[in-house]
Design a protein around this motif. Structure first.
Motif, short mmCIF file in Angstrom:
data_model
loop_
_atom_site.label_atom_id
_atom_site.label_comp_id
_atom_site.label_asym_id
_atom_site.label_seq_id
_atom_site.Cartn_x
_atom_site.Cartn_y
_atom_site.Cartn_z
N LEU A 1 2.30 -4.67 16.33
CA LEU A 1 1.28 -4.00 15.53
C LEU A 1 0.43 -3.11 16.41
CD1 LEU A 1 0.09 -6.98 13.29
CD2 LEU A 1 1.75 -5.20 12.72
N SER A 2 -0.03 -2.03 15.84
CA SER A 2 -0.87 -1.09 16.59
C SER A 2 -2.28 -1.63 16.81
CB SER A 2 -0.94 0.25 15.85
OG SER A 2 -1.47 0.08 14.54
N ASP A 3 -2.69 -2.63 16.03
CA ASP A 3 -4.03 -3.21 16.15
C ASP A 3 -3.96 -4.68 15.77
OD1 ASP A 3 -6.69 -3.89 16.17
OD2 ASP A 3 -7.33 -2.41 14.69
N GLY B 1 0.82 -1.20 0.00
CA GLY B 1 0.00 0.00 0.00
C GLY B 1 0.85 1.25 0.00
N ASN B 2 0.24 2.35 0.39
CA ASN B 2 0.96 3.61 0.49
C ASN B 2 0.86 4.15 1.91
OD1 ASN B 2 -1.56 5.11 0.71
ND2 ASN B 2 -1.80 4.66 -1.47
N GLY C 1 -4.89 2.64 5.45
CA GLY C 1 -5.28 2.06 6.72
C GLY C 1 -4.66 2.75 7.91
N SER C 2 -4.94 2.20 9.08
CA SER C 2 -4.48 2.82 10.32
C SER C 2 -3.49 1.94 11.07
CB SER C 2 -5.68 3.10 11.23
OG SER C 2 -6.38 1.90 11.50
N GLY D 1 -9.50 -4.22 3.69
CA GLY D 1 -8.81 -4.25 2.41
C GLY D 1 -7.68 -3.26 2.28
N ASN D 2 -7.36 -2.53 3.35
CA ASN D 2 -6.24 -1.58 3.31
C ASN D 2 -4.93 -2.32 3.54
OD1 ASN D 2 -7.95 0.81 3.11
ND2 ASN D 2 -8.53 0.36 5.22
#
Length: 275
Positions: free
Chosen positions: A89-91, A60-61, A65-66, A148-149
C-alpha cells in the motif's frame, strides 16, 4: 403347484430387487462446493479474520482517496491449506477498513490491516476449506481510509488445484502458489527438487504446522510471507533441492509455498519420497 408358486414368488422378488438396485444406481457425483456455480457459498465458507456481511462489497471509483495498492494478480492453492496473499500500500497509516470478497458473491468480509512483523508488508490470511472443488474464481478487495474514501476493487485470479503426490510435479510462473503434497506411508528423507530457471523465485516448506526448510531465511511462527519489495532473501535461480526427515506418524502432508514475485518467471517443483 405349491413349488410353482414358490418359484414364481422367488422370481418376482428377485426381479423387484434387481429393478430397485438399478433405480438406486447413482452417477459419478462430485461432492463439495463448485467454484463455477457456488460463489456465495465459497465466500461465506472462507476462514478470514474478520466479519462476514451480506450484500455487495464497498467499492469506490478511480478518484476515491489517495491510497494505491500493488498485489499479485494470480494465486494457486490446494483446498485446506492456508493461503497468504501479500500486497503493498502507498500509505499504511491511514487505513481503517479492508474488504475482501469472492467476485460475484452476495456476501463479503470486513477485516483489518495485518502486517508481517519483519517486512511490514500487509497480507491477507485465507483458508479455503477442503470441500471446495477444483476451479477458479476472483478474489477482489478494496481499502477504506480513515476519511471514508474507498478504493476501486483490486482483483486476484485464484485457482484451486488438486493435492499432489510423489508422482506429480508442479509448475508455475508469477504469483503465489501454495500446494499440498501427500508423502506416503514410509519414513525417511524427502527431497523437494526445484528448477527456478533464470528469474529468481523463493521456495518454503511447511510441515505439521511449522516452517521447516527454505531457500532463504527460515520463517518464524509470526513471519509468513516473503518480502517481494526488492528484498532478494530466498529468491534463487537454477536447479537444487531441499531435504527433510519425514515421519508419517507425525503428518503425511507437506505444504509447498512458491513465491514468484518477478514478472516473466517460470519454475518447476518435484518431490521424491522414501521408497
Amino acid at each position: 403347484m405349491i413349488r410353482f408358486i414358490k418359484y414364481t414368488l422367488l422370481f418376482f422378488s428377485f426381479s423387484l430387487l434387481t429393478f430397485s438396485c438399478q433405480k438406486e444406481t447413482l452417477p459419478n457425483l462430485n461432492y463439495g462446493i463448485d467454484p463455477a456455480n457456488d460463489l456465495d457459498l465459497i465466500c461465506k465458507a472462507l476462514r478470514i479474520n474478520g466479519i462476514n456481511i451480506e450484500g455487495d462489497m464497498p467499492i469506490g471509483n478511480a478518484g476515491s482517496g489517495s491510497i494505491t495498492a500493488t498485489y499479485p494478480t494470480a494465486v494457486e492453492v490446494s483446498a485446506g491449506v492456508l493461503l497468504y496473499i501479500p500486497y503493498q500500500l502507498s500509505d499504511l497509516d491511514n487505513i481503517c477498513n479492508l474488504y475482501i470478497q469472492v467476485e460475484g458473491a452476495d456476501n463479503y468480509w470486513e477485516t483489518q490491516l495485518t502486517l508481517d512483523p519483519t517486512s511490514q508488508q500487509p497480507y491477507f490470511e485465507i483458508l479455503i476449506p477442503r470441500f471446495v472443488q477444483e476451479g477458479a474464481f476472483n478474489f477482489q478487495f478494496s481499502i477504506e481510509d480513515c476519511d471514508g474514501n474507498i478504493t476501486p476493487a483490486y482483483y486476484t485470479l485464484t485457482t484451486v488445484s488438486p493435492i499432489a503426490d510423489c508422482e506429480t510435479g508442479i509448475s508455475g510462473s508469477v504469483g503465489i502458489t501454495v500446494r499440498s503434497f501427500v508423502l506416503g506411508e514410509k519414513a525417511g528423507t524427502v527431497t523437494v527438487g526445484y528448477d527456478m530457471y533464470d528469474i529468481p523465485d523463493r521456495l518454503d516448506l511447511r510441515y505439521n504446522g511449522e516452517w521447516i526448510e527454505s531457500t532463504g531465511t527460515l520463517f518464524s511462527p509470526n513471519v509468513v510471507i516473503p518480502d517481494c519489495n526488492g528484498n532478494p532473501d530466498g529468491f534463487v535461480s537454477g536447479v537444487s533441492a531441499l531435504t527433510f526427515q519425514y515421519d508419517p506418524k507425525v503428518s503425511t502432508s507437506l505444504e509447498v509455498y512458491v513465491s514468484g514475485c518477478n514478472q516473466g518467471t517460470l519454475w518447476d517443483i518435484w518431490v521424491d519420497c522414501p521408497e
